[in-house]
Write a protein that holds these residues in place. Structure first.
Motif, PDB file in Angstrom:
ATOM      1  N   ASN A  32       0.814  -1.221   0.000  1.00  0.00           N
ATOM      2  CA  ASN A  32       0.000   0.000   0.000  1.00  0.00           C
ATOM      3  C   ASN A  32       0.844   1.267   0.000  1.00  0.00           C
ATOM      4  O   ASN A  32       0.494   2.250  -0.651  1.00  0.00           O
ATOM      5  N   LYS A  33       1.954   1.254   0.727  1.00  0.00           N
ATOM      6  CA  LYS A  33       2.814   2.434   0.782  1.00  0.00           C
ATOM      7  C   LYS A  33       3.404   2.718  -0.603  1.00  0.00           C
ATOM      8  O   LYS A  33       3.421   3.857  -1.058  1.00  0.00           O
ATOM      9  N   TYR A  36       0.792   4.158  -2.862  1.00  0.00           N
ATOM     10  CA  TYR A  36       0.532   5.565  -2.548  1.00  0.00           C
ATOM     11  C   TYR A  36       1.629   6.456  -3.116  1.00  0.00           C
ATOM     12  O   TYR A  36       1.343   7.506  -3.713  1.00  0.00           O
ATOM     13  N   MET A  39       1.200   6.805  -6.818  1.00  0.00           N
ATOM     14  CA  MET A  39       0.090   7.700  -7.109  1.00  0.00           C
ATOM     15  C   MET A  39       0.490   9.162  -6.868  1.00  0.00           C
ATOM     16  O   MET A  39       0.223  10.036  -7.697  1.00  0.00           O
ATOM     17  N   MET A  40       1.159   9.421  -5.742  1.00  0.00           N
ATOM     18  CA  MET A  40       1.578  10.775  -5.415  1.00  0.00           C
ATOM     19  C   MET A  40       2.535  11.311  -6.478  1.00  0.00           C
ATOM     20  O   MET A  40       2.374  12.439  -6.961  1.00  0.00           O
TER      21      MET A  40
END
Length: 88
Positions: A32-33, A36, A39-40
């Motif tokens: 998940n990290k 993220y 995506m960022m």
């Protein structure tokens, strides 16, 4: 505007010739990290934020699920960041 965006824009303004890298730990597998961060960075790059590459700290710890080494997952992560146009 996020502080990450501001930091990259200020750094670029201070030295437009510098290559700017985002560095993070525990993103060597598709967790998940990592998703993220991907995506960022995709969003920041779409805004024209000057990010040239990514650095990854791989704190391998095979007894901890999200820190285990998996060569295939690592290759996938490298490919995903490379598709964003980032140096690794």
């Amino acid at each position: 505007t996020s502080y990450v965006e501001k930091a990259f824009r200020y750094a670029h303004a201070a030295d437009p010739e510098a290559k700017l890298f985002y560095n993070e730990y525990a993103i060597h597998t598709e967790n998940n990290k990592m998703l993220y961060v991907e995506m960022m960075l995709r969003d920041l790059l779409a805004k024209g934020v000057p990010i040239h590459g990514i650095g990854m700290q791989t704190h391998i710890q095979n007894s901890v699920e999200n820190k285990k080494w998996n060569a295939t997952a690592f290759e996938n992560v490298l490919q995903r960041f490379a598709k964003l146009g980032l140096e690794i």
